[in-house]
Scaffold this active site. Structure first.
Site, PDB file in Angstrom:
ATOM      1  N   ASP A  51     123.784  19.733 105.466  1.00 38.08           N
ATOM      2  CA  ASP A  51     125.313  19.324 105.636  1.00 38.08           C
ATOM      3  C   ASP A  51     125.681  17.915 104.760  1.00 38.08           C
ATOM      4  OD1 ASP A  51     123.765  17.488 107.264  1.00 38.08           O
ATOM      5  OD2 ASP A  51     125.123  18.065 109.018  1.00 38.08           O
ATOM      6  N   SER A  52     124.500  17.486 104.314  1.00 38.24           N
ATOM      7  CA  SER A  52     124.970  16.226 103.383  1.00 38.24           C
ATOM      8  C   SER A  52     125.947  16.671 102.226  1.00 38.24           C
ATOM      9  CB  SER A  52     123.661  15.696 102.821  1.00 38.24           C
ATOM     10  OG  SER A  52     122.967  16.788 102.052  1.00 38.24           O
ATOM     11  N   ASP A  90     121.771  24.357 107.144  1.00 38.19           N
ATOM     12  CA  ASP A  90     122.418  23.336 108.212  1.00 38.19           C
ATOM     13  C   ASP A  90     123.071  23.880 109.319  1.00 38.19           C
ATOM     14  OD1 ASP A  90     120.704  21.022 108.761  1.00 38.19           O
ATOM     15  OD2 ASP A  90     121.771  19.617 107.069  1.00 38.19           O
ATOM     16  N   LYS A 120     118.653  24.898 110.399  1.00 44.01           N
ATOM     17  CA  LYS A 120     118.258  23.683 110.783  1.00 44.01           C
ATOM     18  C   LYS A 120     119.159  22.921 111.762  1.00 44.01           C
ATOM     19  CE  LYS A 120     118.006  19.735 107.916  1.00 44.01           C
ATOM     20  NZ  LYS A 120     118.892  18.778 108.521  1.00 44.01           N
ATOM     21  N   GLU A 122     119.662  19.380 114.239  1.00 44.86           N
ATOM     22  CA  GLU A 122     119.051  17.731 114.484  1.00 44.86           C
ATOM     23  C   GLU A 122     118.820  17.671 115.757  1.00 44.86           C
ATOM     24  OE1 GLU A 122     121.958  14.996 112.753  1.00 44.86           O
ATOM     25  OE2 GLU A 122     121.642  15.828 110.689  1.00 44.86           O
ATOM     26  N   GLU A 189     113.034  11.986 109.084  1.00 48.42           N
ATOM     27  CA  GLU A 189     114.078  11.471 108.438  1.00 48.42           C
ATOM     28  C   GLU A 189     113.858   9.742 108.672  1.00 48.42           C
ATOM     29  OE1 GLU A 189     117.946  12.806 107.437  1.00 48.42           O
ATOM     30  OE2 GLU A 189     118.433  11.084 106.356  1.00 48.42           O
TER      31      GLU A 189
HETATM   32  O1  KIV Z   1     121.787  17.275 105.048  1.00 46.65           O
HETATM   33  C1  KIV Z   1     120.614  16.980 104.487  1.00 46.65           C
HETATM   34  O2  KIV Z   1     120.573  17.165 103.301  1.00 46.65           O
HETATM   35  C2  KIV Z   1     119.534  16.997 105.259  1.00 46.65           C
HETATM   36  C3  KIV Z   1     118.143  16.518 104.321  1.00 46.65           C
HETATM   37  C4  KIV Z   1     118.458  14.977 104.066  1.00 46.65           C
HETATM   38  C5  KIV Z   1     116.836  16.729 105.060  1.00 46.65           C
HETATM   39  O3  KIV Z   1     119.507  17.123 106.392  1.00 46.65           O
END
Ligand code: KIV
Length: 290
Positions: A51-52, A90, A120, A122, A189
C-alpha cells in the site's frame, strides 16, 4: 496447446516461502505495475503490491487513505506481469481491522479479483484472531510488525522500533502471536538489529526485513527506492540503480530535440506507400471518375 504457446510457469506458493526458512534468503520487492513486475519476476521470490503505492505512485502523505479498489487494480496488473514470483497484495487501512468476517470478505475479494497468492496485513497480537480466521478459510497471510505505517497517526511518525530493550517484549510477543496464528511469513519493519535476530531465531516462519538488518530470513525494499527513483529514502535503503537520473537525462534530451526539431528524425516518420504527390493523385482520380 500449440507449439508456440509459452510453457506455463508454476508460481511460488506461500508454503514454499515458509519452507525456505533456514535454507536460502527470500528475495522480495514491491511492485505496482505489470512492466516492473515482469522485469523483476525472474530475480525475486515474492512481489508485494504494497500500500506504499499510495505514497509512491499517487502522492498521498501516508498509506492511510489508500482504498481497497486501488489495491485490487494494481494487484491485477502485477499478477498479469509476473509469472513465477508469489504475488502478495496488501490489505489497506480500514479493510480488515473491524472483524475477522470483514477481513475475510475483503481478502476474498482481493484474491478473486487479482489472482494473487496471498495477502498482507499489519499488526501483531491484535490481528492474531483475524489471521487464524483467514488462514483457516484458505487465505495465506503475511503479517507485518515493528513499524506499521498504517498506524502512523497513533505512532506519531515513521519511528524505528525496539531500540530500547523495554520495547522488546511486546514486539517479540507480536511475532510469536502471528506465527502461532498461521501467518506464512512476517515483515519486520524498521527494527533494531539485535531484536530482529532474536525474533528470527525464535519463530518458525520466515522474517522478511525492511530496515531490520541482515539477520532476517529475507529482505524487501520498495522498488522505486532501490532503483534510485524516489526523491528521499530512509537510511536502510541502498540505491542499486540511478533510474531517477536516467529518466531526467532522457526527458531533458527529448525536450531539446523537440525544440530544435531534430526529433522525430526520418527513421521515426511514416512515409507514404505510394510515391506520387497527393495533388497529382487526386487529379488522376477525378479524370477517371474513380
Ligand atoms: O507497503 C509496502 O510497501 C510495505 C513494505 C514496505 C513492506 O508494506
Amino acid at each position: 496447446m500449440s507449439a508456440q504457446s509459452p510453457v506455463p510457469q508454476k508460481r511460488i506458493t506461500a508454503p514454499e516461502i515458509t519452507a525456505r526458512k533456514g535454507r536460502e534468503p527470500i528475495v522480495s520487492l514491491t511492485s505496482y505495475h505489470a512492466h516492473t513486475a515482469a522485469i523483476a519476476d525472474p530475480f525475486v521470490d515474492l512481489l508485494l503490491v504494497g500500500d506504499s503505492l499510495g505514497m509512491v505512485m499517487h502522492g498521498y502523505e501516508s498509506t492511510v487513505p489508500v482504498p481497497l479498489d486501488l489495491m485490487i487494480m494494481h494487484g491485477r496488473a502485477v499478477v498479469r506481469g509476473a509469472r513465477r514470483a508469489l504475488v502478495v497484495v496488501d490489505m489497506p487501512f480500514g479493510s480488515y481491522e473491524e472483524s475477522p468476517a470483514v477481513a475475510f470478505h475483503n481478502a476474498a475479494r482481493v484474491m478473486k479479483e487479482t489472482g494473487c497468492g496471498a495477502i498482507k496485513l499489519e499488526g501483531g497480537r491484535r490481528m492474531a484472531e483475524t489471521i487464524r480466521f483467514l488462514v483457516e478459510r484458505g487465505v495465506p497471510v503475511m503479517a507485518h510488525i515493528g513499524l506499521t505505517p498504517q498506524s502512523i497517526n497513533v505512532l506519531g511518525g515513521f519511528k524505528t522500533q525496539g531500540r530500547v530493550r523495554d520495547e522488546w517484549a511486546a514486539i517479540e510477543e507480536d511475532a510469536k502471536a502471528v506465527s502461532e496464528a498461521g501467518a506464512f511469513s512476517v515483515v519486520l519493519e524498521a527494527l533494531a538489529e539485535e531484536l530482529a535476530r532474536r525474533i528470527t531465531a525464535a519463530i518458525p516462519i520466515p522474517t522478511i526485513g525492511i530496515g531490520a538488518s541482515a539477520g532476517c530470513d529475507g529482505q524487501i525494499l520498495v522498488m522505486e527506492d532501490m532503483l534510485g527513483l524516489s526523491p528521499r529514502v530512509p537510511k536502510f535503503v541502498k540505491e542499486f540503480g540511478k533510474v531517477g537520473e536516467a529518466i531526467r537525462e532522457a526527458i531533458s534530451a527529448y525536450a531539446v530535440e523537440v525544440r530544435n526539431r531534430t526529433f522525430p528524425a526520418p527513421e521515426h516518420t511514416y512515409a507514404m506507400k505510394d510515391a506520387g504527390p497527393p495533388a497529382a493523385k487526386a487529379k488522376g482520380k477525378a479524370k477517371t471518375g474513380a
